[in-house]
Enzyme design. Structure first.
Site, PDB file in Angstrom:
ATOM      1  CG  ASP A  83      -1.747   1.182   1.400  1.00  0.00           C
ATOM      2  OD1 ASP A  83      -2.432   1.559   0.427  1.00  0.00           O
ATOM      3  OD2 ASP A  83      -1.747   1.774   2.495  1.00  0.00           O
ATOM      4  CB  ALA A 124      -1.372   7.026   2.441  1.00  0.00           C
ATOM      5  CB  ALA A 128     -12.223  11.563   8.051  1.00  0.00           C
ATOM      6  CG  MET A 184      -7.535   5.288   5.304  1.00  0.00           C
ATOM      7  SD  MET A 184      -7.878   6.654   4.178  1.00  0.00           S
ATOM      8  CE  MET A 184      -8.403   7.915   5.329  1.00  0.00           C
ATOM      9  CE  LYS A 196      -8.081   7.863  -0.815  1.00  0.00           C
ATOM     10  NZ  LYS A 196      -7.859   7.073   0.400  1.00  0.00           N
ATOM     11  CG  HIS A 245     -13.201   7.143   2.571  1.00  0.00           C
ATOM     12  ND1 HIS A 245     -11.995   6.702   3.075  1.00  0.00           N
ATOM     13  CD2 HIS A 245     -13.735   7.914   3.569  1.00  0.00           C
ATOM     14  CE1 HIS A 245     -11.821   7.179   4.298  1.00  0.00           C
ATOM     15  NE2 HIS A 245     -12.870   7.917   4.616  1.00  0.00           N
ATOM     16  NE  ARG A 288      -6.208  -0.995  -1.302  1.00  0.00           N
ATOM     17  CZ  ARG A 288      -5.319  -0.128  -0.850  1.00  0.00           C
ATOM     18  NH1 ARG A 288      -5.672   0.798   0.002  1.00  0.00           N
ATOM     19  NH2 ARG A 288      -4.066  -0.187  -1.249  1.00  0.00           N
ATOM     20  CG  ASP A 342      -2.473   1.958   6.485  1.00  0.00           C
ATOM     21  OD1 ASP A 342      -3.063   2.921   7.016  1.00  0.00           O
ATOM     22  OD2 ASP A 342      -2.363   1.847   5.252  1.00  0.00           O
TER      23      ASP A 342
END
Length: 275
Positions: A15, A17, A48, A52, A56, A59, A163, A189
């Site tokens: 990944d 970030a 927020a 994650m 986006k 999200h 994802r 993460d």
């Protein structure tokens, strides 16, 4: 010809970030808060961070489906958010993200050294992200200036489903010429990223402290008292339980020991799908 189980790893899919860059995964989370604020809707940093790892747009849709945020939106606009409203927020999010991505582009301590060790083992380095291609282009360029170049990059909008679907990891498998998904390790993460790797039939390694779940800077992480750090590891481990990662480690700096253990397991005939 008979099927032969792999005995060695061929690739690690990382990944971005919270895994290789941006310790604490601040770039995406802070921009979600700012994007919603421009529509007069308050979203906390903790809220927020919840979805994650997803693409986006997805999200933002997930955030808008939260009853508390949907109600705040209704109080401002007289209705709960539609897909068109989600798209409007997303279209504001994107330029903010591109504008500010450089503020959180530092490599995570130890990442370059670990990636060099992986390459010394002839492992290919794939990568994927919840960022769309237009953001990834800038992320990749910034990482290159700091010495990190992956062998392949797949953005969330370059596959039919992001994802937690396995498409991004599988796109890496194809591009890298990997012969068996069981010879791959997915490192992430977030729980959607671990589910991605699990669904792709790969070994999975969840990072508990460098990413979204802990949400601290590297300096704050290092300054945590041992008891607080252990409590955080326990809490984050419980968050990951449903995604069933094969390994939990603090940061990418601990990955080489995991890689060695996986290769020993492969030699014994173990497969990621069976555990």
């Amino acid at each position: 010809m008979n099927y032969q189980q792999p005995k060695k790893l061929q690739a690690v899919i990382l990944d971005w970030a919270g895994t290789v860059v941006d310790f604490g995964s601040f770039a995406p989370t802070q921009i979600f808060v700012e994007a919603f604020a421009e529509f007069g809707v308050q979203v906390s940093l903790e809220e927020a961070r919840g979805p994650m790892g997803m693409g986006k747009w997805d999200h933002i849709r997930t955030l808008c489906d939260l009853p508390a945020i949907a109600e705040r939106y209704r109080l401002v606009f007289g209705r709960t958010p539609t897909d068109n409203d989600v798209t409007a927020i997303y279209e504001r999010f994107m330029p903010l993200q591109i504008e500010k991505i450089a503020e959180h582009s530092a490599l995570i301590p130890g990442a370059l050294e670990v990636i060099a060790q992986l390459r010394d083992k002839n492992l290919k380095i794939g990568s994927c992200s919840g960022y769309p291609a237009v953001v990834m282009e800038k992320v990749v360029a910034l990482a290159r200036t700091k010495g990190y170049v992956a062998d392949h990059v797949v953005a969330t909008d370059e596959v039919p489903n992001g994802r937690p679907y396995p498409a991004q990891s599988l796109a890496n498998v194809i591009a890298l010429g990997v012969s068996d998904v069981a010879a791959c390790v997915k490192v992430d993460d977030t729980w959607p990223g671990i589910l991605e790797g699990r669904s792709a039939g790969m070994w999975t390694v969840a990072l508990t402290c460098s990413g979204n779940a802990l949400g601290l800077t590297y300096e704050q992480y290092k300054a945590l008292p041992d008891t607080e750090l252990e409590q955080a590891r326990t809490r984050i481990g419980q968050m990951f339980e449903g995604a069933r990662p094969h390994y939990l480690i603090d940061t990418i700096a601990e990955l080489p020991a995991v890689i060695a253990d996986i290769e020993e397991r492969l030699q014994r005939g173990e497969m990621p799908q069976s555990v």
